[in-house]
Every structure is written in C-alpha cells, then in structure tokens.
Scaffold this motif. Structure first.
Motif, PDB file in Angstrom:
ATOM      1  N   THR A 178     104.678 -24.705   7.371  1.00 30.02           N
ATOM      2  CA  THR A 178     103.236 -24.630   7.672  1.00 30.02           C
ATOM      3  C   THR A 178     102.673 -26.013   7.706  1.00 30.02           C
ATOM      4  OG1 THR A 178     103.311 -22.412   7.073  1.00 30.02           O
ATOM      5  CG2 THR A 178     101.154 -23.556   6.761  1.00 30.02           C
ATOM      6  N   PRO A 179     102.804 -26.886   6.466  1.00 29.32           N
ATOM      7  CA  PRO A 179     102.072 -28.298   6.546  1.00 29.32           C
ATOM      8  C   PRO A 179     102.188 -28.912   7.559  1.00 29.32           C
ATOM      9  CG  PRO A 179     103.460 -27.729   4.457  1.00 29.32           C
ATOM     10  CD  PRO A 179     103.770 -26.786   5.517  1.00 29.32           C
ATOM     11  N   MET A 180     103.199 -28.978   8.542  1.00 24.20           N
ATOM     12  CA  MET A 180     103.327 -30.009   9.597  1.00 24.20           C
ATOM     13  C   MET A 180     102.157 -29.507  10.736  1.00 24.20           C
ATOM     14  SD  MET A 180     104.902 -32.755   9.672  1.00 24.20           S
ATOM     15  CE  MET A 180     105.700 -33.043  11.596  1.00 24.20           C
ATOM     16  N   ALA A 181     102.195 -27.754  10.867  1.00 21.98           N
ATOM     17  CA  ALA A 181     101.440 -27.376  11.860  1.00 21.98           C
ATOM     18  C   ALA A 181      99.964 -27.489  11.594  1.00 21.98           C
ATOM     19  CB  ALA A 181     101.723 -25.899  11.799  1.00 21.98           C
ATOM     20  N   VAL A 182      99.509 -27.424  10.048  1.00 18.74           N
ATOM     21  CA  VAL A 182      98.033 -27.565   9.787  1.00 18.74           C
ATOM     22  C   VAL A 182      97.961 -29.088   9.998  1.00 18.74           C
ATOM     23  CG1 VAL A 182      96.755 -27.314   7.655  1.00 18.74           C
ATOM     24  CG2 VAL A 182      98.365 -25.472   8.250  1.00 18.74           C
ATOM     25  N   GLY A 183      98.762 -29.975   9.690  1.00 17.76           N
ATOM     26  CA  GLY A 183      98.394 -31.482   9.951  1.00 17.76           C
ATOM     27  C   GLY A 183      97.944 -31.695  11.247  1.00 17.76           C
ATOM     28  N   GLN A 184      98.779 -31.004  12.216  1.00 16.85           N
ATOM     29  CA  GLN A 184      98.208 -31.085  13.639  1.00 16.85           C
ATOM     30  C   GLN A 184      96.779 -30.559  13.734  1.00 16.85           C
ATOM     31  OE1 GLN A 184     100.686 -29.228  16.653  1.00 16.85           O
ATOM     32  NE2 GLN A 184      98.788 -29.125  18.060  1.00 16.85           N
ATOM     33  N   LEU A 185      96.624 -29.290  13.266  1.00 18.23           N
ATOM     34  CA  LEU A 185      95.168 -28.677  13.383  1.00 18.23           C
ATOM     35  C   LEU A 185      94.070 -29.201  12.618  1.00 18.23           C
ATOM     36  CD1 LEU A 185      96.620 -25.184  13.336  1.00 18.23           C
ATOM     37  CD2 LEU A 185      95.824 -26.193  15.518  1.00 18.23           C
ATOM     38  N   ARG A 186      94.415 -29.553  11.406  1.00 16.90           N
ATOM     39  CA  ARG A 186      93.177 -30.282  10.578  1.00 16.90           C
ATOM     40  C   ARG A 186      93.092 -31.439  10.426  1.00 16.90           C
ATOM     41  NH1 ARG A 186      88.906 -27.153   9.639  1.00 16.90           N
ATOM     42  NH2 ARG A 186      89.168 -25.253   8.613  1.00 16.90           N
ATOM     43  N   LEU A 187      94.343 -32.330  10.549  1.00 16.41           N
ATOM     44  CA  LEU A 187      94.249 -33.730  10.357  1.00 16.41           C
ATOM     45  C   LEU A 187      94.408 -34.587  11.913  1.00 16.41           C
ATOM     46  CD1 LEU A 187      96.252 -34.028   7.270  1.00 16.41           C
ATOM     47  CD2 LEU A 187      93.738 -34.027   7.500  1.00 16.41           C
ATOM     48  N   ASP A 225     109.303 -21.694  15.152  1.00 21.56           N
ATOM     49  CA  ASP A 225     107.966 -22.356  15.575  1.00 21.56           C
ATOM     50  C   ASP A 225     106.920 -21.289  14.532  1.00 21.56           C
ATOM     51  OD1 ASP A 225     105.328 -23.154  16.168  1.00 21.56           O
ATOM     52  OD2 ASP A 225     105.742 -22.753  18.333  1.00 21.56           O
ATOM     53  N   VAL A 226     106.412 -22.009  13.467  1.00 14.61           N
ATOM     54  CA  VAL A 226     105.853 -20.976  12.494  1.00 14.61           C
ATOM     55  C   VAL A 226     104.297 -20.712  13.149  1.00 14.61           C
ATOM     56  CG1 VAL A 226     104.608 -22.923  11.307  1.00 14.61           C
ATOM     57  CG2 VAL A 226     105.177 -20.634  10.184  1.00 14.61           C
ATOM     58  N   THR A 227     103.941 -21.214  14.076  1.00 15.95           N
ATOM     59  CA  THR A 227     102.732 -21.021  14.643  1.00 15.95           C
ATOM     60  C   THR A 227     102.892 -19.668  15.566  1.00 15.95           C
ATOM     61  OG1 THR A 227     102.787 -22.484  16.675  1.00 15.95           O
ATOM     62  CG2 THR A 227     102.106 -23.307  14.663  1.00 15.95           C
ATOM     63  N   SER A 228     103.759 -19.625  15.975  1.00 16.28           N
ATOM     64  CA  SER A 228     104.094 -18.264  16.909  1.00 16.28           C
ATOM     65  C   SER A 228     104.285 -17.146  16.202  1.00 16.28           C
ATOM     66  CB  SER A 228     105.351 -18.600  17.926  1.00 16.28           C
ATOM     67  OG  SER A 228     105.026 -19.593  18.582  1.00 16.28           O
ATOM     68  N   TRP A 229     104.572 -17.157  14.894  1.00 24.87           N
ATOM     69  CA  TRP A 229     104.590 -16.130  14.051  1.00 24.87           C
ATOM     70  C   TRP A 229     103.290 -15.459  13.672  1.00 24.87           C
ATOM     71  CZ3 TRP A 229     103.877 -16.729   8.190  1.00 24.87           C
ATOM     72  CH2 TRP A 229     104.400 -15.515   7.362  1.00 24.87           C
ATOM     73  N   PRO A 230     103.312 -14.022  13.480  1.00 30.02           N
ATOM     74  CA  PRO A 230     101.940 -13.532  13.204  1.00 30.02           C
ATOM     75  C   PRO A 230     101.372 -13.677  12.047  1.00 30.02           C
ATOM     76  CG  PRO A 230     103.718 -12.042  14.200  1.00 30.02           C
ATOM     77  CD  PRO A 230     104.389 -13.220  13.900  1.00 30.02           C
ATOM     78  N   GLY A 231     102.051 -14.130  10.959  1.00 32.54           N
ATOM     79  CA  GLY A 231     101.396 -14.381   9.415  1.00 32.54           C
ATOM     80  C   GLY A 231     101.024 -15.847   9.424  1.00 32.54           C
ATOM     81  N   PHE A 232     101.113 -16.591  10.450  1.00 34.13           N
ATOM     82  CA  PHE A 232     100.742 -18.131  10.479  1.00 34.13           C
ATOM     83  C   PHE A 232      99.425 -18.165  10.006  1.00 34.13           C
ATOM     84  CE2 PHE A 232      98.889 -22.073  12.251  1.00 34.13           C
ATOM     85  CZ  PHE A 232      99.420 -22.768  11.330  1.00 34.13           C
ATOM     86  N   PRO A 233      98.276 -17.503  10.513  1.00 34.00           N
ATOM     87  CA  PRO A 233      96.944 -17.607  10.006  1.00 34.00           C
ATOM     88  C   PRO A 233      96.758 -17.674   8.565  1.00 34.00           C
ATOM     89  CG  PRO A 233      97.070 -16.495  12.072  1.00 34.00           C
ATOM     90  CD  PRO A 233      98.400 -16.515  11.692  1.00 34.00           C
ATOM     91  N   VAL A 234      97.413 -16.809   8.042  1.00 39.96           N
ATOM     92  CA  VAL A 234      97.467 -16.370   6.415  1.00 39.96           C
ATOM     93  C   VAL A 234      97.860 -17.669   5.604  1.00 39.96           C
ATOM     94  CG1 VAL A 234      97.990 -15.062   4.223  1.00 39.96           C
ATOM     95  CG2 VAL A 234      97.490 -13.727   6.798  1.00 39.96           C
ATOM     96  N   LEU A 235      99.048 -18.058   6.193  1.00 41.12           N
ATOM     97  CA  LEU A 235      99.589 -19.320   5.617  1.00 41.12           C
ATOM     98  C   LEU A 235      98.793 -20.579   5.849  1.00 41.12           C
ATOM     99  CD1 LEU A 235     103.508 -19.090   5.809  1.00 41.12           C
ATOM    100  CD2 LEU A 235     101.870 -18.243   3.959  1.00 41.12           C
ATOM    101  N   ARG A 236      98.093 -20.452   7.019  1.00 38.92           N
ATOM    102  CA  ARG A 236      97.288 -21.824   7.290  1.00 38.92           C
ATOM    103  C   ARG A 236      96.102 -21.534   6.367  1.00 38.92           C
ATOM    104  NH1 ARG A 236      93.808 -23.411  12.676  1.00 38.92           N
ATOM    105  NH2 ARG A 236      92.567 -24.894  11.694  1.00 38.92           N
ATOM    106  N   GLU A 237      95.723 -20.572   6.148  1.00 40.33           N
ATOM    107  CA  GLU A 237      94.318 -20.373   5.151  1.00 40.33           C
ATOM    108  C   GLU A 237      94.953 -20.994   3.863  1.00 40.33           C
ATOM    109  OE1 GLU A 237      90.588 -18.625   3.396  1.00 40.33           O
ATOM    110  OE2 GLU A 237      91.332 -19.500   5.403  1.00 40.33           O
ATOM    111  N   VAL A 238      96.074 -20.547   3.135  1.00 42.08           N
ATOM    112  CA  VAL A 238      96.305 -20.949   1.826  1.00 42.08           C
ATOM    113  C   VAL A 238      96.531 -22.532   2.057  1.00 42.08           C
ATOM    114  CG1 VAL A 238      98.203 -20.757   0.265  1.00 42.08           C
ATOM    115  CG2 VAL A 238      97.374 -18.639   1.241  1.00 42.08           C
ATOM    116  N   ARG A 239      97.348 -22.946   2.895  1.00 42.19           N
ATOM    117  CA  ARG A 239      97.423 -24.400   2.829  1.00 42.19           C
ATOM    118  C   ARG A 239      96.093 -25.275   2.915  1.00 42.19           C
ATOM    119  NH1 ARG A 239     100.802 -28.829   1.667  1.00 42.19           N
ATOM    120  NH2 ARG A 239     100.653 -30.257   2.998  1.00 42.19           N
ATOM    121  N   GLU A 240      95.178 -24.785   3.793  1.00 39.29           N
ATOM    122  CA  GLU A 240      93.930 -25.315   3.585  1.00 39.29           C
ATOM    123  C   GLU A 240      93.089 -25.317   2.342  1.00 39.29           C
ATOM    124  OE1 GLU A 240      91.999 -23.805   7.081  1.00 39.29           O
ATOM    125  OE2 GLU A 240      92.933 -25.028   8.500  1.00 39.29           O
ATOM    126  N   LEU A 241      93.183 -24.330   1.730  1.00 30.53           N
ATOM    127  CA  LEU A 241      92.834 -24.132   0.374  1.00 30.53           C
ATOM    128  C   LEU A 241      93.278 -25.355  -0.688  1.00 30.53           C
ATOM    129  CD1 LEU A 241      92.137 -20.077   0.035  1.00 30.53           C
ATOM    130  CD2 LEU A 241      90.519 -21.837  -0.129  1.00 30.53           C
TER     131      LEU A 241
END
Length: 303
Positions: free
Chosen positions: A221-230, A247-263
C-alpha cells in the motif's frame, strides 16, 4: 553541536535531544560531539561524526514498547540473510538514557544507485518468503499507532484530535470487514523507498518499527499511496507492482488500506509538532485535505 534540519526549533533540539544523545554515547564509549541530526519525526536519527554509527532515539513515549521488537527483528533478518541494516555488534541493545530508549546501527554508506520500485519489490518478496521468527511478532494493528500518537500529542487542537479519532473509528470498522487475497505473515509494515538505503552492495531495508504479522497487501500500500498523495512517478509504482506480482490498487479492499495509510501519514507528525514548524505546516495541510475530501497529490514529505 548537532545540526538540525532546516526549520527545526534549534533550542528544542539542544535542550531535549543533545543530552540524551550524549548519555547514550557515553554508555558505549562513543563521542557524540559533531553528530548530525538526519531525521526528527517518529525517531531522532543521528549520524555520529567520530564513528560510523547511526543512533535512533524514540521520541514518542507510546512507541517505546516497540524497541525490543526492533532489536529482535534486526537480529532475525541478519540470521536470515535479508539485506537490511545491522545493529552495532558488541553493544547490548536497546540503550536506555533516562526515560529514552535508543538503538545503535552500523552506518551504511549511501554509495549505490538510487533504489527503484523493482528493488523494493524484490526485497519485500524475500522478506515475505521468510518463515515467522522464533519470537512472537505483534499482530497488525495499524490504527493503534495513530491513537497512541494522539494520546501523546501536546500541541494539537481538540477539534483536530476529535476529527482524527472519528476517522480512526470509521477506518477500524472498515478494516474489520476486509477479506485479503494474499496470505498473512511477517510484514515490514512501512515499506516504501524511503526505507531503503542504497548501500555499496545494493539497497538494504531499514526501519523495523512497524514490523508485525499481518496482510501482505499492507506492505504494498505505501508505494501506491505515495503515487496518489505525494505525486511519485506512476511508472515507479507500476514497476513495483509488476515485479512483486500483485497490484494492490486493483484489489477491492485498497481504499480502506489507503485511508489507514493516510491517517498514519498524518499522525506521524504528532510527536514533534511543537518543535518543528515545517512539520506542523505540512500536518495542517494534510489534515485539511482529509477534511475537505481532497484525495489527489499535494502532500510533501515531513522533514
């Protein structure tokens, strides 16, 4: 005298950290004078001038319990042959200085090529193929770290605290409903390119504060969020996902892990808000973007 990063409150560094560093070094027979402060967020990370040694001092009281785990993980990775930073040999770790805990590490000369997404993918695959260690790794509880930092925070508006606590509660409920595709097992816990050091024999992993037993999706997740946020280059993430094989961004649960990573990315600043004006400004920007529902790039790394 330690040289703090630009924008850091020098008086705070001098009054709070230099005596701690001096005591740590005195206990192991090192000279702390001339040390360089490399990082000042969750840990104060110093490079000693007189010795090829890195000293990490935990800043948040709620995170000191992780230090024995960090020592155990470092020893486990060394025994397993995983390319990673190594604890300084011959020193009983961690080292206590008053209420503070510190660890000492061999300095890795950053002389190699800049690490790539492919490098991180390869090291994570090697890490994820390890059998669980003989000691007990903690279970994955990513929001416990956020809540712990909130409890430690001295310089946060009550409304901001309440907002983050509410977002954590919502994220915790969403996490409980997730079903993972990859097997559970040991995870690094904070796997992004900033936690690779470009050593002379190739990149090595560092920072085992968040290592635990958890879902492998979390390490992707961190690499994916790094692209989206940073705003990290998209090709960097594509290379990472391709060479890891998922590709974790294609997994349905990614938005939840993204939220946690961003917090976690927001809360990382809480231990040092009072002493680092640049970090406080970025914390405020990140928090406002969560309030406004702005989900595109725009964050910058804490310094």
């Amino acid at each position: 005298m330690c040289r703090p990063p630009a924008g850091t409150d020098e008086r705070h560094i001098r009054d709070a950290l230099v005596p701690v560093l001096a005591e740590v070094c005195a206990k192991v027979g090192f000279d702390h004078r001339g040390a360089t402060l490399l990082r000042y967020v969750g840990n104060a990370v110093f490079r000693l001038q007189a010795h090829p040694v890195i000293v990490r001092i935990v800043l948040a009281p709620s995170l000191r319990h992780r230090v024995p785990k960090v020592v155990a993980v470092a020893n486990w990775l060394a025994e397993s042959g995983v390319p990673a930073v190594r604890l300084l040999d011959g020193v009983e770790q961690p080292v206590r200085a008053g209420d503070h805990l510190a660890t000492l590490w061999d300095e890795v000369p950053a002389t190699g090529p800049v690490p790539t997404g492919r490098d991180l993918a390869g090291l994570l695959r090697q890490f994820h193929e390890l059998e669980p260690p003989a000691f007990e790794l903690p279970r994955w509880e990513p929001l416990a770290i956020v809540l712990g930092r909130l409890s430690d925070a001295q310089d946060i508006d009550p409304a901001d605290r309440a907002f983050l606590e509410q977002r954590c509660a919502q994220a915790q409920a969403a996490l409980a409903a997730l079903r993972y595709e990859l097997p559970l097992g040991p995870v690094h816990g904070d796997a992004y390119l900033g936690n690779l050091i470009p050593g002379p024999n190739g990149p090595v992993l560092c920072d085992f504060d968040s290592t635990c037993l958890g879902p492998r999706e979390w390490d992707l997740t961190p690499m994916a969020v790094g692209q989206l946020r940073l705003g990290h280059p998209p090709e960097q993430y594509r290379e990472f996902a391709e060479h890891y094989g998922f590709d974790v961004t294609s997994w349905p649960g990614f938005p939840v892990l993204r939220e946690v990573r961003e917090l976690k990315m927001v809360a990382g600043a809480l231990p040092v808000l009072a002493g680092n004006p640049l970090v406080k400004a970025e914390f405020t920007r990140r928090l406002q973007s969560l309030r406004d529902g702005v989900d595109e790039a725009g964050w910058v790394p804490y310094r």
